[in-house]
Each structure stands twice: as C-alpha cells, then as structure tokens.
Design an enzyme around this catalytic site. Structure first.
Site, PDB file in Angstrom:
ATOM      1  N   GLU A   1     -20.006 -46.414 -17.147  1.00  0.00           N
ATOM      2  CA  GLU A   1     -20.533 -46.996 -15.989  1.00  0.00           C
ATOM      3  C   GLU A   1     -21.410 -48.029 -16.129  1.00  0.00           C
ATOM      4  O   GLU A   1     -21.352 -49.220 -15.377  1.00  0.00           O
ATOM      5  CB  GLU A   1     -20.557 -45.745 -14.908  1.00  0.00           C
ATOM      6  CG  GLU A   1     -19.321 -45.163 -14.723  1.00  0.00           C
ATOM      7  CD  GLU A   1     -19.423 -43.948 -13.707  1.00  0.00           C
ATOM      8  OE1 GLU A   1     -18.612 -43.322 -13.223  1.00  0.00           O
ATOM      9  OE2 GLU A   1     -20.772 -43.314 -13.641  1.00  0.00           O
TER      10      GLU A   1
ATOM     11  N   HIS B   1     -23.291 -41.690  -5.625  1.00  0.00           N
ATOM     12  CA  HIS B   1     -22.246 -41.524  -6.984  1.00  0.00           C
ATOM     13  C   HIS B   1     -23.122 -41.434  -8.274  1.00  0.00           C
ATOM     14  O   HIS B   1     -24.213 -42.013  -8.326  1.00  0.00           O
ATOM     15  CB  HIS B   1     -21.118 -42.713  -7.187  1.00  0.00           C
ATOM     16  CG  HIS B   1     -20.956 -42.783  -8.492  1.00  0.00           C
ATOM     17  ND1 HIS B   1     -19.522 -41.704  -9.009  1.00  0.00           N
ATOM     18  CD2 HIS B   1     -21.177 -43.170  -9.676  1.00  0.00           C
ATOM     19  CE1 HIS B   1     -19.435 -41.879 -10.288  1.00  0.00           C
ATOM     20  NE2 HIS B   1     -20.275 -42.751 -10.815  1.00  0.00           N
TER      21      HIS B   1
ATOM     22  N   TYR C   1     -13.055 -46.373  -9.971  1.00  0.00           N
ATOM     23  CA  TYR C   1     -12.422 -45.470  -9.648  1.00  0.00           C
ATOM     24  C   TYR C   1     -11.135 -45.181 -10.329  1.00  0.00           C
ATOM     25  O   TYR C   1     -10.392 -44.418  -9.971  1.00  0.00           O
ATOM     26  CB  TYR C   1     -12.237 -45.141  -8.230  1.00  0.00           C
ATOM     27  CG  TYR C   1     -13.447 -45.024  -7.528  1.00  0.00           C
ATOM     28  CD1 TYR C   1     -14.238 -43.962  -7.578  1.00  0.00           C
ATOM     29  CD2 TYR C   1     -13.755 -45.945  -6.619  1.00  0.00           C
ATOM     30  CE1 TYR C   1     -15.423 -43.581  -6.776  1.00  0.00           C
ATOM     31  CE2 TYR C   1     -15.332 -45.869  -5.714  1.00  0.00           C
ATOM     32  CZ  TYR C   1     -15.651 -44.604  -5.896  1.00  0.00           C
ATOM     33  OH  TYR C   1     -16.923 -44.231  -5.184  1.00  0.00           O
TER      34      TYR C   1
ATOM     35  N   LYS D   1     -24.110 -45.640  -1.965  1.00  0.00           N
ATOM     36  CA  LYS D   1     -22.835 -45.898  -1.455  1.00  0.00           C
ATOM     37  C   LYS D   1     -23.217 -46.537  -0.206  1.00  0.00           C
ATOM     38  O   LYS D   1     -24.234 -46.549   0.604  1.00  0.00           O
ATOM     39  CB  LYS D   1     -21.765 -44.880  -1.189  1.00  0.00           C
ATOM     40  CG  LYS D   1     -21.144 -44.182  -2.556  1.00  0.00           C
ATOM     41  CD  LYS D   1     -20.260 -42.922  -2.372  1.00  0.00           C
ATOM     42  CE  LYS D   1     -20.027 -42.256  -3.431  1.00  0.00           C
ATOM     43  NZ  LYS D   1     -19.182 -41.148  -3.346  1.00  0.00           N
TER      44      LYS D   1
ATOM     45  N   ASN E   1     -20.540 -39.229   1.248  1.00  0.00           N
ATOM     46  CA  ASN E   1     -21.570 -38.327   0.672  1.00  0.00           C
ATOM     47  C   ASN E   1     -22.681 -39.114  -0.029  1.00  0.00           C
ATOM     48  O   ASN E   1     -23.081 -38.633  -0.879  1.00  0.00           O
ATOM     49  CB  ASN E   1     -20.741 -37.368  -0.233  1.00  0.00           C
ATOM     50  CG  ASN E   1     -19.925 -38.165  -1.468  1.00  0.00           C
ATOM     51  OD1 ASN E   1     -20.169 -39.207  -1.755  1.00  0.00           O
ATOM     52  ND2 ASN E   1     -19.293 -37.457  -1.978  1.00  0.00           N
TER      53      ASN E   1
END
Length: 149
Positions: free
Chosen positions: A126, A115, A49, A9, A112
């Site tokens: 994905e 992913h 998402y 990310k 965080n």
C-alpha cells in the site's frame, strides 16, 4: 523499523477529524514519515481495493473513496502495523471498543473514517501504491530513546 499505511477517508476529512487521528498516533509515539491530501482516482481506488473486486460491495468502496479528499499517511515505529489496527478499532464502529478511533468517532460501517494496513506485507504494498520513495521523509525523532529500549 516497521511502517504502515493509513488513510483518513472522505468522511473523516469532511468531519474535521484528521488532526485528532494524527494526534492519537503521535501520542502513541509513532513517527509520521509521509503525509498528503489527494482526490483518489478511480484507478488508484480499484487497485487499492483490488482484493475485494469480486465482492458485491466493491463498487461502493470505490465510489466512496473517490467521493472526496483523502489524507494518506505513512507511520513508522516498533510494531506499528498491529498497534495501528488496535488504535483504529473494529471495521464496524458499532462493534469497536471505546477508546479506539472508530469506537469513539465512527458512526457506521460504511463511514468508518480510516483505513489501516492489516499486515506488514500489505503495508509495504500500500505504501508503494500511494507514495513515491521521495515523498517519504526518514528521520529520527529526539524522543526515540524514551520510547524504545
């Protein structure tokens, strides 16, 4: 052979952690078959998402993933989906075990770092969302016989 989708990310890219994250997956013995850096469009973010669309944090997820460059990857190997989830650690870095990416490098749940697909079926969805088939390089690393019986 099983494949999974991972994305470093914007916080991981900005902090210069892409190489460290790749190193951990290579050291585990997985094969990198797809890699690209991109700025995520709002459309891609919303589709990625989509399962969270009705949740209050959806807009924040979309805003964050589109805020800077992302490194998207496809990794291959025996049990790679489950193993990647263990390497990544719990969603909240404060609850992630030491030795995991989030446990060692993460700061907060909203930042965080990475992913990872949560199941083989999700990984397939994905991967097809983020990569065209021609962007994936199937190859057999010479270490294969030393890693898997």
């Amino acid at each position: 052979m099983e494949r999974t989708f991972l994305a470093v990310k914007p916080d991981g890219v900005q902090r210069g952690l892409v190489g460290e994250i790749i190193r951990r997956f290579e050291a585990k013995g997985f094969t990198l078959v797809g890699l690209k850096m991109l700025r995520v469009s709002r459309e891609l973010a919303e589709e990625h998402y989509g399962v969270h669309r009705e949740r209050p944090f959806f807009a924040g997820l979309v805003e964050f993933i589109t805020s800077g460059p992302v490194v998207a990857m496809v990794w291959q190997g025996e049990g790679v989906v489950a193993s990647a989830r263990k390497l990544i650690g719990a969603t909240n870095p404060l609850q992630a075990e030491p030795g995991t990416i989030r446990g060692d490098l993460g700061i907060s749940i909203g930042r965080n770092l990475i992913h990872g697909s949560d199941a083989p079926e999700t990984a397939q969805q994905e991967i097809s969302l983020w990569f065209q088939p021609a962007e994936l390089a199937s190859w057999d690393p010479c270490l294969g016989p030393w890693l898997v019986e």
